[in-house]
Design a protein around this motif. Structure first.
Motif, mmCIF file in Angstrom:
data_model
loop_
_atom_site.group_PDB
_atom_site.id
_atom_site.type_symbol
_atom_site.label_atom_id
_atom_site.label_comp_id
_atom_site.label_asym_id
_atom_site.label_seq_id
_atom_site.Cartn_x
_atom_site.Cartn_y
_atom_site.Cartn_z
ATOM 1 N N THR A 47 0.832 -1.204 0.000
ATOM 2 C CA THR A 47 0.000 0.000 0.000
ATOM 3 C C THR A 47 0.866 1.253 0.000
ATOM 4 O OG1 THR A 47 -1.768 -1.168 1.181
ATOM 5 C CG2 THR A 47 -1.830 1.241 1.218
ATOM 6 N N GLY A 50 1.879 1.727 -3.586
ATOM 7 C CA GLY A 50 0.760 2.215 -4.370
ATOM 8 C C GLY A 50 0.423 3.659 -4.058
ATOM 9 N N THR A 51 0.441 4.009 -2.762
ATOM 10 C CA THR A 51 0.156 5.385 -2.351
ATOM 11 C C THR A 51 1.225 6.331 -2.881
ATOM 12 O OG1 THR A 51 -0.942 4.579 -0.346
ATOM 13 C CG2 THR A 51 -0.226 6.884 -0.355
ATOM 14 N N LEU A 196 0.197 2.896 -10.943
ATOM 15 C CA LEU A 196 -0.883 3.354 -10.069
ATOM 16 C C LEU A 196 -2.196 2.666 -10.407
ATOM 17 C CD1 LEU A 196 -2.224 5.229 -7.996
ATOM 18 C CD2 LEU A 196 -2.392 6.959 -9.795
ATOM 19 N N VAL A 205 -3.952 1.365 -2.442
ATOM 20 C CA VAL A 205 -3.662 2.804 -2.480
ATOM 21 C C VAL A 205 -4.479 3.492 -1.390
ATOM 22 C CG1 VAL A 205 -3.790 4.932 -3.827
ATOM 23 C CG2 VAL A 205 -3.198 2.775 -4.969
ATOM 24 N N GLY A 210 -2.233 9.838 -0.368
ATOM 25 C CA GLY A 210 -1.585 10.001 -1.662
ATOM 26 C C GLY A 210 -1.889 11.339 -2.311
#
Length: 257
Positions: A47, A50-51, A196, A205, A210
């Motif tokens: 995560t 992804g973030t 992404l 995410v 983010g």
């Protein structure tokens, strides 16, 4: 996760995002600041990656647009590089969840140190006065040979991708330094956005964090790109070498110590 809502935590994340965006616009490697910051908040590694891709999209897109507006990047010349980078990023992002990246973590500092040494010792590593922008696309093969591996690497790992793009573009295509920086920012945006989308599909995410960090990266990238354009090679070369050595030191410490 309550810590996320404390003003001091948001202030730290904002400062890190601003600095990461500035660094990314010049040499790449902003993720070496932002990813550890996200991990310290207790976010799981996937995560966090992804973030960070969400935040990085803000920074890389801002830097790419800044170079484009200054006529330092011509999209239609790099059509196949976009495609190659996209497919490379797709493959790299999926592979990162399947393959042990421990060997890469130990090898990566050496690769980046080699870039710094190469830049120091080779006079034309950052371009020279005889290098001119391409007025027609490079061969399809050359674009794929550069775009796919670097897209794959950014999807798979990421640190130093901008540095790899800048050096290979200057050496491989004989581009002026600022044009290499423009190409690097556009292609890292391509691979960031591609990764992404995959992380979003996998539900990895944190959108609030983010987006918040991304806005700060956007400002940092704008300042960094404008600074690089204004001061040119005299600023970029020493800044690039310094940042690359710091990136290598950080990676070496994490991997070997």
């Amino acid at each position: 996760m309550d810590l996320l809502f404390e003003p001091s935590t948001w202030a730290i994340l904002a400062g890190i995002g601003l600095l990461a965006g500035f660094i990314d616009a010049i040499a790449g490697g902003g993720g070496l600041l932002s990813i550890p910051a996200l991990l310290t908040l207790g976010i799981n590694p996937h995560t966090a990656l992804g973030t960070n891709k969400l935040a990085a999209c803000f920074g890389s897109s801002t830097a790419a647009y800044t170079y484009y507006k200054q006529n330092l990047f011509t999209p239609h010349v790099w059509y196949y590089t976009f495609i190659a980078t996209f497919f490379g990023a797709v493959a790299g992002t999926f592979f990162v969840s399947l393959i042990d990246s421990g060997w890469l973590e130990k090898l990566l500092p050496l690769m980046i140190i080699i870039i710094a040494i190469y830049t120091l010792l080779k006079p034309n590593a950052m371009g020279c006065s005889t290098f001119t922008p391409l007025n027609k696309p490079a061969s399809k093969m050359k674009q794929w040979l550069q775009g796919f591996p670097l897209g794959f690497y950014d999807g798979f790992a990421g640190p130093g991708t901008g540095a790899f793009w800048t050096i290979t573009s200057t050496t491989y295509h004989k581009l002026p330094l600022l044009h290499s920086c423009g190409l690097a920012r556009a292609m890292t945006f391509t691979s960031n956005l591609t990764s992404l989308v995959i992380f979003l599909t996998l539900g990895q995410v944190n959108a609030i964090i983010g987006l918040s960090m991304g806005l700060c990266m956007m400002l940092g990238s704008f300042i960094g790109a404008r600074t690089a354009i204004k001061f040119g090679v005299q600023f970029i070369r020493p800044a690039f070498i310094t940042l690359v050595l710091l990136i290598a030191a950080k990676l070496a410490w994490d991997a070997w110590v």
